[in-house]
Design a protein around this motif. Structure first.
Motif, mmCIF file in Angstrom:
data_model
loop_
_atom_site.group_PDB
_atom_site.id
_atom_site.type_symbol
_atom_site.label_atom_id
_atom_site.label_comp_id
_atom_site.label_asym_id
_atom_site.label_seq_id
_atom_site.Cartn_x
_atom_site.Cartn_y
_atom_site.Cartn_z
ATOM 1 N N GLY A 80 40.292 44.196 46.170
ATOM 2 C CA GLY A 80 40.518 42.887 46.049
ATOM 3 C C GLY A 80 41.837 42.252 45.758
ATOM 4 N N THR A 114 35.571 43.485 47.093
ATOM 5 C CA THR A 114 35.344 43.075 49.053
ATOM 6 C C THR A 114 33.944 44.197 49.112
ATOM 7 O OG1 THR A 114 36.777 44.567 49.896
ATOM 8 C CG2 THR A 114 37.751 42.336 49.713
ATOM 9 N N ARG A 126 33.321 38.048 43.749
ATOM 10 C CA ARG A 126 33.437 37.662 44.730
ATOM 11 C C ARG A 126 32.122 37.382 45.379
ATOM 12 N NH1 ARG A 126 37.799 37.926 48.406
ATOM 13 N NH2 ARG A 126 38.241 39.073 47.647
#
Length: 359
Positions: free
Chosen positions: A198, A273, A294
């Motif tokens: 990411g 991710t 995240r």
């Protein structure tokens, strides 16, 4: 018990770090452990010194100019398959897609699940899931993905963390000050510049953060990989230039230097991710560094209240700023969480699984 742990590289990637630490913890119990891997690019040893109780078989795997990712993966599988001696071991435990394709019968650790579009890689990924006779996942969230997608029930055994190593680095105030004098006040990401990490989202978040906190820099460490991410890196570099950001990209760093780089950071950014556990972020917690990660089910499961979470670059920027403003709020819960994950416990749980499988 004679155990073979199979990996795909000698480089400092998460799966290789896991393999070596687990091998050493198993050997400490008295198990006879051999690590098999490929010596890419002429490597004759791992990225760090390995406990001498662990046997090592590093197979030569020279680079071939112009070789694509698909052919390189297939050659990796064939090289390991041709040399490996399965009959010499009671348990064969593959730690990745490549090694799981190289053996006919094995236990497989599924760290995370990928979505490959290259036909060879997609087929390799599928075989590495369906062919092993037993599965381990390092988090319940990934185990649920395996159950939902393939009907496979995996044993959940979390990673260990070398928390003491990173806590010692944080306690070495002179080394931390030297690193901060070199790099300034910085947000750190470990894992290189690639889609799964990411990194482009982090760049956008950092651009927003810099508007209110201009004295903070962005440092990116690591990045050893089998895959070709040159297009992604070009996009990253172009976007950084558009935003006027000049990140310090350290690339792979020596094993002995990483703890001080982590400990000297003002905040650790973890915008991946896909993850199976988040070992690099857990090491940051062990060093007392606040973590922003995240919003993913697996990371909620692993980090709970010991990290800050965000779903998009704007939210990530806000959480990075909050961590910079209040670094102490989750410091002790983070240290306690990291200290609770030990490789000795992971080894005991693996041995229990192996004994069940051996009947």
């Amino acid at each position: 018990m004679k155990i073979a742990l199979l990996s795909y590289s000698t480089k400092p990637r998460g799966g290789v770090v896991h393999t070596l630490a687990l091998a050493e913890a198993l050997a400490a119990t008295g198990a006879d452990v051999t690590v098999w891997t490929l010596g890419r690019g002429g490597d004759g040893s791992f990225f760090r010194t390995v406990d001498p109780r662990v046997r090592q078989r590093i197979l030569p795997f020279p680079d071939i100019d112009g070789e694509g990712v698909g052919p390189r993966i297939l050659r990796s599988i064939e090289t390991l398959r041709a040399a490996f001696e399965p009959s010499a071991y009671d348990i064969v435990h593959a730690q990745d897609c490549i090694s799981a394709n190289a053996v006919a019968r094995c236990v497989r650790t599924v760290h995370h699940l990928d979505n490959f579009t290259t036909p060879e890689l997609a087929a390799c990924h599928e075989r590495a899931i369906v062919r092993p006779f037993a599965h381990v996942c390092v988090s319940a969230a990934v185990a649920e993905e395996l159950r939902a997608g393939w009907g496979i029930r995996a044993t959940v055994i979390p990673n260990g963390v070398d928390a003491h190593r990173f806590a010692l680095a944080a306690a070495d105030t002179a080394a931390v000050r030297r690193r901060q004098a070199e790099l300034g006040r910085y947000v750190l990401a470990v894992g290189g510049i690639e889609p799964r990490k990411g990194t482009l989202d982090l760049l956008e978040a950092f651009a927003v953060l810099r508007e209110s906190t201009p004295d903070v820099g962005l440092v990116i460490a690591g990045g050893e990989t089998l895959f070709d991410y040159r297009d992604y890196r070009s996009r990253f570099d172009a976007r950084a230039a558009e935003l006027g950001i000049e990140p310090r990209v350290l690339g792979p760093v020596p094993h002995e230097e990483l703890p001080s780089i982590v400990a000297a950071a003002s905040v650790f950014a973890f915008p991946s991710t896909k993850e199976g556990f988040g070992l690099a972020a857990m090491e940051a917690l062990a060093a007392g560094v606040p973590v922003v990660t995240r919003e993913l089910p697996v990371l909620r499961e692993v980090f709970g209240g010991a990290a800050r979470f965000a779903a998009d670059p704007a939210g990530f920027a806000a959480q990075l700023r909050a961590a910079l403003d209040d670094p102490d709020s989750v410091r002790e819960p983070g240290r306690a969480l990291a200290a609770g994950y030990t490789w000795a416990k992971a080894a005991d749980e693996h041995l229990a699984l192996y004994r069940r499988l051996l009947g």
